[in-house]
Each structure stands twice: as C-alpha cells, then as structure tokens.
Design an enzyme around this catalytic site. Structure first.
Site, mmCIF file in Angstrom:
data_model
loop_
_atom_site.group_PDB
_atom_site.id
_atom_site.type_symbol
_atom_site.label_atom_id
_atom_site.label_comp_id
_atom_site.label_asym_id
_atom_site.label_seq_id
_atom_site.Cartn_x
_atom_site.Cartn_y
_atom_site.Cartn_z
ATOM 1 N N ARG A 132 11.080 2.840 156.669
ATOM 2 C CA ARG A 132 12.117 1.900 156.241
ATOM 3 C C ARG A 132 13.053 2.615 155.277
ATOM 4 O O ARG A 132 12.596 3.386 154.418
ATOM 5 C CB ARG A 132 11.510 0.674 155.537
ATOM 6 C CG ARG A 132 10.855 -0.347 156.466
ATOM 7 C CD ARG A 132 11.863 -1.072 157.360
ATOM 8 N NE ARG A 132 11.243 -2.043 158.262
ATOM 9 C CZ ARG A 132 10.863 -1.797 159.509
ATOM 10 N NH1 ARG A 132 11.040 -0.594 160.030
ATOM 11 N NH2 ARG A 132 10.318 -2.732 160.256
ATOM 12 N N GLU A 148 21.318 -0.020 156.338
ATOM 13 C CA GLU A 148 21.566 0.037 157.790
ATOM 14 C C GLU A 148 21.974 -1.300 158.398
ATOM 15 O O GLU A 148 22.584 -1.348 159.469
ATOM 16 C CB GLU A 148 20.333 0.574 158.525
ATOM 17 C CG GLU A 148 19.125 -0.360 158.512
ATOM 18 C CD GLU A 148 17.927 0.213 159.272
ATOM 19 O OE1 GLU A 148 17.515 1.347 158.985
ATOM 20 O OE2 GLU A 148 17.402 -0.496 160.142
ATOM 21 N N HIS A 171 17.671 3.868 163.840
ATOM 22 C CA HIS A 171 16.411 3.092 163.880
ATOM 23 C C HIS A 171 15.911 2.938 165.324
ATOM 24 O O HIS A 171 15.823 1.824 165.853
ATOM 25 C CB HIS A 171 16.632 1.708 163.236
ATOM 26 C CG HIS A 171 15.360 1.108 162.707
ATOM 27 N ND1 HIS A 171 15.308 0.349 161.563
ATOM 28 C CD2 HIS A 171 14.085 1.142 163.170
ATOM 29 C CE1 HIS A 171 14.066 -0.042 161.346
ATOM 30 N NE2 HIS A 171 13.307 0.424 162.310
HETATM 31 P P1 NAD Z 1 0.260 0.091 159.302
HETATM 32 O O1 NAD Z 1 0.183 -1.232 158.645
HETATM 33 O O2 NAD Z 1 -0.691 0.390 160.428
HETATM 34 O O3 NAD Z 1 0.112 1.259 158.234
HETATM 35 C C1 NAD Z 1 0.763 1.279 157.004
HETATM 36 C C2 NAD Z 1 -0.085 2.110 156.052
HETATM 37 O O4 NAD Z 1 0.635 2.250 154.842
HETATM 38 C C3 NAD Z 1 -1.443 1.472 155.705
HETATM 39 O O5 NAD Z 1 -2.485 2.400 155.908
HETATM 40 C C4 NAD Z 1 -1.291 1.104 154.261
HETATM 41 O O6 NAD Z 1 -2.511 1.175 153.525
HETATM 42 C C5 NAD Z 1 -0.301 2.166 153.782
HETATM 43 N N1 NAD Z 1 0.322 1.842 152.514
HETATM 44 C C6 NAD Z 1 0.505 0.633 151.923
HETATM 45 N N2 NAD Z 1 1.059 0.785 150.707
HETATM 46 C C7 NAD Z 1 1.232 2.129 150.536
HETATM 47 C C8 NAD Z 1 1.740 2.914 149.466
HETATM 48 N N3 NAD Z 1 2.143 2.353 148.330
HETATM 49 N N4 NAD Z 1 1.774 4.254 149.625
HETATM 50 C C9 NAD Z 1 1.336 4.833 150.769
HETATM 51 N N5 NAD Z 1 0.803 4.138 151.800
HETATM 52 C C10 NAD Z 1 0.763 2.796 151.683
HETATM 53 O O7 NAD Z 1 1.766 0.232 159.797
HETATM 54 P P2 NAD Z 1 2.321 1.175 160.951
HETATM 55 O O8 NAD Z 1 2.253 0.461 162.252
HETATM 56 O O9 NAD Z 1 1.693 2.516 160.834
HETATM 57 O O10 NAD Z 1 3.867 1.226 160.548
HETATM 58 C C11 NAD Z 1 4.304 1.896 159.382
HETATM 59 C C12 NAD Z 1 5.761 1.559 159.132
HETATM 60 O O11 NAD Z 1 6.573 2.116 160.168
HETATM 61 C C13 NAD Z 1 6.083 0.054 159.206
HETATM 62 O O12 NAD Z 1 5.865 -0.574 157.945
HETATM 63 C C14 NAD Z 1 7.532 0.035 159.599
HETATM 64 O O13 NAD Z 1 8.280 -0.024 158.404
HETATM 65 C C15 NAD Z 1 7.768 1.381 160.258
HETATM 66 N N6 NAD Z 1 8.168 1.296 161.668
HETATM 67 C C16 NAD Z 1 9.318 1.929 162.070
HETATM 68 C C17 NAD Z 1 9.704 1.897 163.397
HETATM 69 C C18 NAD Z 1 10.954 2.610 163.882
HETATM 70 O O14 NAD Z 1 11.445 2.323 164.969
HETATM 71 N N7 NAD Z 1 11.492 3.571 163.150
HETATM 72 C C19 NAD Z 1 8.933 1.202 164.330
HETATM 73 C C20 NAD Z 1 7.768 0.581 163.882
HETATM 74 C C21 NAD Z 1 7.385 0.631 162.554
#
Ligand code: NAD
Length: 327
Positions: free
Chosen positions: A231, A260, A292
């Site tokens: 994000r 964005e 994105h």
């Molecule tokens: P997820 O929930 O499986 O994993 C997120 C991880 O982040 C968890 O392990 C959590 O413990 C950890 N976390 C929480 N707080 C934290 C902190 N302060 N410091 C470090 N780690 C922390 O989520 P995911 O499916 O792996 O997705 C991750 C992110 O990717 C989403 O939140 C979303 O913002 C982003 N995303 C982007 C796209 C894209 O098209 N670019 C698509 C999907 C998701």
C-alpha cells in the site's frame, strides 16, 4: 440480490458477467463511476455495493448506505484500509477476498525488482530505436544478496520462496512471526540495516503508515533496492524523494502510491500532472512506477470474481460470513 458495481473496467466485466450468468444470477449493474461521496446515492435500491481498492468509503458514506438499506459492501480486494471499518459495525457487512493469488503479487514484486535492477524496460525502448548501446544499463547480481521481507503473510511468504529460488539470503520482520517458516526473523531496524533489497508485504495500519520514512531510510545501506507492492501509505513520499536525491536507492519499484486514488487506473496522459511528488518520482531514472497491478493475472481475476460472488451469496442466504472483515 441487486449489486451496484463501482469503478468497473472492461476486465472486471469479463470475469464477473460470465461467472454470474453461469452460477449466481444476481442483478449486477456495472457503473464506471468510482465510489465516493458524490456517487454514493447511486447505490439506492441495491442490496450491496461492490468496490475496488481506490473506492474510499467514509463513515458518512456508510451511514448513507445504511439509511438506504444497503446490507453489504463487497470488496474486490484483500486489503480493507479504504473502508471505515469502525463505522460499519452494526450497520453494514464488509466482505473481502482474503486471498486470491499471493503468487501474482509476489511474482510482480520480483518482476519490478528485476526491471529496476537490470533495466529491461530501457533495453526494450532502446532496441526498438535500434540503439544497441548498453551504457548505463549495468545491474547487480541478486545471488547471495540479502532480501528483507516486511510482513510474512501469504504474499510475503510467496516472495520469500521466490527470493530463496534466486539463492538470496532472506531475513524477515513481522510482529507475528510464523514459526513454521524457514526464514530468519530479525528486528525491523536490523532488516533496514542489513538488507540489499527490501520488499514490503504488510497491510497499511496506523502502526505501518510511513514505515519507510527519513529515520528508517537513514538506517539503510547506500545502493539498496526498495519494492512496494503493498500500500502506498507505507512510504512517506517526501522522505523517499529525499532518500533518492541523497543516493540511498539504487532502484525503487512502486506498484502503489499514497496519493494514487483518482489517478491510478485512469488514462491521464492528456492532463497536466498536478501531483508534484508523483511528477518528481516519475523523473528519477531509477524509479519504476506501475498502477497498482500486482494482482492482475487471469488466475487472480477469476478468483476475485468467484470469491466476491460467493460472499454475496453468503450474505443473501444468511450463511456464516467467513470473509467478513468485522469478525
Ligand atoms: P496477509 O494478511 O496474509 O499478511 C500480512 C502480514 O503482515 C501478516 O503476516 C501480518 O502479521 C503482517 N503485519 C501486520 N502488521 C505488521 C507490521 N507492523 N510490520 C510488519 N508486518 C506486519 O496479507 P497478504 O495477502 O500477504 O497481503 C499483504 C498486503 O499486500 C495487503 O495488505 C495489501 O495491502 C497488499 N496487496 C497488494 C496487491 C497489489 O495488487 N499490489 C494485491 C493484494 C494485496
């Protein structure tokens, strides 16, 4: 169930229309308008709205939806930082697609890293003009370099596997470490200090907002690569620009950007760019920005449509809402 589908793009319709016709039979009206205060009234008469990542739903909009009798917000995304969750409790359900293709995003993060490191985007444009000179296109090996993965959830784990496939040494930071993961967890500060490549995979929360700022950039080695497919708000853009000007970064790949909303996913090629920081970022030769699109694979789009429509059915039939963000 009647669903108002905001921010529709042609590629959304391909997947949603086909699957809905074959399996669900909901009435879906596809609106091109983004979901915002001025367009929320379009939801009148619908049971649910379906929104994407840059449709920002405020507490006031939730109240309006509630008054109109809208029962659910269907998110075509995993992240839900764009909706005021607190305001929704007791008024409206919010259902997301918790996982569609973590590999899609992780593979894209690696693609960004390889592109900014090896300049394949520049080689492409040069050779099309029959410029076969390779000056300025020298990259670095990733072999045995240290990858620092912030957030070891589904996408972070996929990225770890990819980096290990490149024989990189992988370190990770997550406040909730996964004991079953074969990776060395370190403190955030250690990760910033030791990594040659940092890839962000944590959600945007109050705690992670501007995780990459002047202070954390100050800990990093000169010549680091930074990739953000998570994000935009994880990075303080002004501080990033300062770091770029100071020479900290060999390359930066940004699939997301804090401002964005209203810009990404649109063709603004005939407009004057009003966002000075975005204009500055696009001017750096070692910054690669995309709109994105880390999620954007056939497999992910099919899964987003399937899970979103399944969420709508759970809501309609009063089933257990396994993908509610409120539970
Ligand atoms: P997820 O929930 O499986 O994993 C997120 C991880 O982040 C968890 O392990 C959590 O413990 C950890 N976390 C929480 N707080 C934290 C902190 N302060 N410091 C470090 N780690 C922390 O989520 P995911 O499916 O792996 O997705 C991750 C992110 O990717 C989403 O939140 C979303 O913002 C982003 N995303 C982007 C796209 C894209 O098209 N670019 C698509 C999907 C998701």
């Amino acid at each position: 169930m009647k669903i108002a589908f905001y921010s529709t793009k042609p590629y959304d319709k391909i997947w949603f229309e086909t699957l809905n016709r074959e399996k669900y039979g909901f009435t879906i009206d596809f609106l091109e308008s983004p979901c915002k205060e001025s367009s929320i009234s379009l939801a009148r008469g619908y049971d649910a709205i379906c929104i994407f990542v840059n449709d920002h739903v405020t507490a006031a909009m939730i109240e309006e939806l509630h008054q109109m009798g809208v029962k659910g917000i269907l998110l075509r995304s995993a992240g839900y930082n764009h909706v005021d969750i607190g305001a929704a409790r007791g008024k409206i359900e919010i259902l997301r697609v918790p996982s569609y293709s973590p590999e899609a995003v992780a593979e894209y993060a690696m693609a960004m890293l390889l592109t900014v490191n090896r300049y394949t985007h520049k080689a492409y444009t040069r050779t099309r003009e029959f410029n076969m000179n390779i000056n300025g296109l020298m990259g670095r090996d990733l072999f045995h370099k240290t990858a620092g993965i912030v957030g070891t959830g589904k996408i972070g784990q996929a990225m770890i596997r990819i980096c290990q496939g490149f024989s990189m040494d992988v370190v990770a930071y997550d406040p909730y470490p996964d004991k079953n993961l074969s990776v060395r967890y370190v403190s955030k500060e250690e990760l910033f200090r030791d990594a040659d490549v940092i890839s962000l995979h944590c959600p945007l929360t109050d705690e992670t907002e501007h995780l990459i700022n002047r202070e954390s950039i100050g800990l990093m080695k000169a010549g680091i690569y930074l990739v953000n497919t998570s994000r935009g708000g994880l990075i303080d853009t002004s501080d990033l620009i300062e770091g770029l000007l100071g020479g900290t970064f060999a390359g930066v790949g940004l699939d997301v950007y804090e401002e964005e909303e209203g810009v990404f996913y649109e063709d603004r090629s005939n407009d004057i760019m009003m966002d000075g920081e975005l204009a500055r970022l696009t001017s750096f030769p070692n910054v690669l920005i995309s709109s994105h699109m880390g999620f954007f694979t056939r497999e992910a789009m099919e899964a987003i449509a399937r899970v979103t429509l399944e969420n709508a059915r759970d809501l309609e039939e009063g089933r257990v809402l396994k993908n509610s963000v409120l539970s």
